[in-house]
Design an enzyme around this catalytic site. Structure first.
Site, PDB file in Angstrom:
ATOM      1  N   ASP A  28      15.204 -29.262  75.547  1.00 36.16           N
ATOM      2  CA  ASP A  28      15.866 -28.030  75.971  1.00 36.16           C
ATOM      3  C   ASP A  28      15.381 -27.623  77.362  1.00 36.16           C
ATOM      4  OD1 ASP A  28      17.219 -25.669  76.001  1.00 36.16           O
ATOM      5  OD2 ASP A  28      16.396 -24.916  74.118  1.00 36.16           O
ATOM      6  N   ASP A  29      16.279 -27.611  78.318  1.00 35.39           N
ATOM      7  CA  ASP A  29      15.941 -27.172  79.691  1.00 35.39           C
ATOM      8  C   ASP A  29      14.944 -28.102  80.381  1.00 35.39           C
ATOM      9  OD1 ASP A  29      17.532 -25.033  79.018  1.00 35.39           O
ATOM     10  OD2 ASP A  29      16.104 -23.483  79.610  1.00 35.39           O
ATOM     11  N   CYS A  68      22.645 -23.956  77.411  1.00 35.04           N
ATOM     12  CA  CYS A  68      22.407 -24.512  76.067  1.00 35.04           C
ATOM     13  C   CYS A  68      23.597 -24.537  75.104  1.00 35.04           C
ATOM     14  CB  CYS A  68      21.309 -23.722  75.357  1.00 35.04           C
ATOM     15  SG  CYS A  68      19.892 -23.280  76.352  1.00 35.04           S
ATOM     16  N   LYS A 124      16.296 -26.607  67.022  1.00 31.50           N
ATOM     17  CA  LYS A 124      17.193 -25.531  67.485  1.00 31.50           C
ATOM     18  C   LYS A 124      18.644 -25.787  67.090  1.00 31.50           C
ATOM     19  CE  LYS A 124      18.832 -23.992  72.056  1.00 31.50           C
ATOM     20  NZ  LYS A 124      18.380 -23.563  73.393  1.00 31.50           N
ATOM     21  N   HIS A 126      21.614 -22.936  67.411  1.00 31.74           N
ATOM     22  CA  HIS A 126      22.291 -22.235  68.517  1.00 31.74           C
ATOM     23  C   HIS A 126      23.810 -22.355  68.493  1.00 31.74           C
ATOM     24  CE1 HIS A 126      21.844 -20.848  72.997  1.00 31.74           C
ATOM     25  NE2 HIS A 126      21.951 -19.859  72.142  1.00 31.74           N
ATOM     26  N   HIS A 220      11.845 -25.340  76.684  1.00 32.84           N
ATOM     27  CA  HIS A 220      12.436 -24.023  76.996  1.00 32.84           C
ATOM     28  C   HIS A 220      11.324 -22.977  76.945  1.00 32.84           C
ATOM     29  CE1 HIS A 220      15.017 -20.485  76.559  1.00 32.84           C
ATOM     30  NE2 HIS A 220      16.098 -21.226  76.710  1.00 32.84           N
ATOM     31  N   ASP A 278      19.554 -30.850  77.072  1.00 35.18           N
ATOM     32  CA  ASP A 278      20.831 -30.146  76.835  1.00 35.18           C
ATOM     33  C   ASP A 278      21.439 -29.558  78.101  1.00 35.18           C
ATOM     34  OD1 ASP A 278      19.042 -28.023  77.182  1.00 35.18           O
ATOM     35  OD2 ASP A 278      19.986 -26.786  75.634  1.00 35.18           O
ATOM     36  N   ASN A 279      20.629 -29.452  79.151  1.00 33.42           N
ATOM     37  CA  ASN A 279      21.124 -29.019  80.469  1.00 33.42           C
ATOM     38  C   ASN A 279      19.993 -29.275  81.465  1.00 33.42           C
ATOM     39  OD1 ASN A 279      20.734 -26.032  78.824  1.00 33.42           O
ATOM     40  ND2 ASN A 279      19.429 -26.397  80.577  1.00 33.42           N
ATOM     41  N   LYS A 297      19.636 -25.293  86.131  1.00 36.15           N
ATOM     42  CA  LYS A 297      20.347 -24.854  84.922  1.00 36.15           C
ATOM     43  C   LYS A 297      21.357 -23.765  85.275  1.00 36.15           C
ATOM     44  CE  LYS A 297      19.525 -22.439  80.532  1.00 36.15           C
ATOM     45  NZ  LYS A 297      18.542 -21.927  79.568  1.00 36.15           N
TER      46      LYS A 297
HETATM   47 CA    CA Z   1      18.971 -25.468  77.295  1.00 34.03          CA
END
Ligand code: CA
Length: 467
Positions: A28-29, A68, A124, A126, A220, A278-279, A297
């Site tokens: 994540d991130d 995300c 996660k 989301h 993240h 994810d990004n 991001k």
């Molecule tokens: Ca993310």
């Protein structure tokens, strides 16, 4: 007759075994340049790198959105989120049944379930925080994780037992972890906890075709890591980068343990393992590094949605290759659906492409004519086709054309030199956008807490004279 049935049953068993397992490890991130296989020097990621060296690393691997929620909705369905109105990070609302992945969409798990796969999400989610959106309602048989967009990592910080009692995004970060529908008392550093569960998943389910979505919320924010991991980075002076490095290192340990469990259970050969973020990295927020890419991001620049991305499948893919044609997270569902012969609904066509003929060299052309981005609220768009990329920030009436082969950092706008190429890419984007709809729910950016934060940031900027 008995023999015939025994034969059929044996054949089915073999066929069942022949279907590859799928593991998708999503961080994540994480920044483009925060893995060894993309040139990272200060954070060793030997286990993540082993996926690339045992398989293929994608130099132009994209996700379908630069934040995300929409990125994950697209990955999970194999379709751009704009097709079904998932274009914003959802708010954490436990009663709003419109706030999440519409039930009309199939997921990778629901498609694979039709051909006998057993699926689990660890980490996660989301994609909606109501009981209707729960992973067990979306084709998964197991869930061990949290419903919101991020989480506190230290067990002592998790002081809200009931996920459905959390009132907003901030509170959702402090809920106990759900095992299925049941909250379980905090056990350990969250990343390690998820890795434990992933190893357990493999060990419990190795004898049937499975799909495991190992969805780390690391790295993240909030930036938190136990001393054990921080100690690996004594030489890193920047405090943010140091904690970030420790968090990535914990993920890498987990990846190593999951890969080891595949070998231990002798299913390594026929398991497809994807790794991606994810990004892109929000560099100033979590200390991530997008390397040569422009932007962060949230952006339509490469730094927003070109991510570290690799795959291994010893039985099906070559080893130690790099693949330069653009691919996208949407291709994961198309690839596994093709190899598992999972049915896809005709009225919800996949935007992804089965990568098998491309990665095995049967088809040397590009898998995609174009890879697309639309950000409804900011009015920015992008399309990548071949080496070219057209970026527009419509509300600012900016338009830039870049040749990423020579200019990966999107520094030289060649729009005026190539009007025909601008036109071609614009037409591609318009054609793609025809099947899109407006967002169906308001996002995190529309919550009072977010608006307050944004106006504070604007005030701070105007005080310091920045634009
Ligand atoms: Ca993310």
């Amino acid at each position: 007759m008995k023999i015939f049935f025994a034969f059929v049953s044996l054949t089915l068993t073999i066929m069942g075994k022949d279907k590859p397992n799928l593991i998708v490890i999503m961080t994540d991130d994480m920044g483009y340049a925060d893995v060894g296989f993309n040139g990272c020097k200060d954070i060793p990621t030997p286990h993540i790198d082993s996926i690339a060296s045992n398989g293929i690393r994608f130099t132009s691997g994209y996700v379908a959105y630069s934040v995300c929620g929409p990125s994950r909705a697209a990955f999970m369905t194999g379709r751009y989120g704009q097709r079904f109105g998932f274009e914003r990070n959802p708010q954490y609302r436990t009663q709003d049944e419109n706030m999440g992945l519409p039930s009309s969409e199939d997921t990778i798990a629901s498609a694979l379930g039709k051909v006998g796969y057993y699926s689990g999400v660890i980490g996660k989610w989301h994609l909606g925080a109501t009981k209707k959106h729960h992973p067990l309602k979306r084709g998964f048989q197991e869930f061990y994780g949290h419903l919101g967009g991020g989480h506190q990592y230290m067990p002592e910080m998790l002081n809200i037992e009931d996920s459905y009692a959390a009132k907003d995004e901030a509170q959702s970060y402090r809920t106990w972890i759900l095992k299925g529908h049941k909250p379980v008392p905090p056990r350990k550093y969250l990343t390690d906890d998820f890795s434990d569960e992933a190893v357990s998943f493999v060990e419990r389910n190795h004898n049937k075709p499975f799909f495991l979505f190992l969805s780390y919320n690391a790295p993240h924010t909030p930036l938190q890591a136990p001393q054990k991991y921080l100690d690996r980075f004594r030489d890193l002076k920047d405090k943010k980068r140091k904690t970030y490095a420790a968090m990535v290192s914990a993920v890498d340990d987990g990846v190593g343990r999951v890969l080891a469990s595949l070998k231990k259970k002798q299913i390594n050969q026929n398991t497809i393992v994807f790794f991606l973020s994810d990004n892109g990295g929000p560099t100033t927020k979590n200390g991530s590094n997008n390397g040569p890419l422009r932007g962060n991001k949230g952006d339509a620049w490469e730094g927003g949605w070109r991510v570290p991305f690799a795959v291994q499948w010893p039985l099906g893919f070559p080893r130690g290759q790099k693949y330069d044609h653009p691919v996208i997270s949407l291709d994961i569902m198309a690839t596994i659906a093709a190899s598992a012969e999972a049915p896809i609904s005709a009225d919800r066509p996949l935007d992804g492409v089965n990568l098998i003929p491309f990665l095995t060299g049967k088809n040397e052309g590009p898998p995609h004519q174009g890879i697309f981005l639309r950000k409804f609220d900011s009015g920015s768009t992008a399309v990548r086709s071949g080496n070219h990329k057209l970026v527009t920030y419509r509300k600012k009436t900016f338009s830039g054309l870049y040749d990423l082969r020579d200019d990966i950092g999107e520094a030289r706008n060649i729009r005026l030199e190539s009007p025909e190429e601008v036109n071609r890419l614009e037409m591609l984007w318009q054609d793609w956008n025809k099947s899109n709809i407006d967002p169906i729910f308001k996002g995190l950016i529309h919550t009072p807490a977010w608006l307050k934060k944004r106006s504070q940031a604007t005030r701070k900027k105007s005080k310091t004279g920045n634009k």
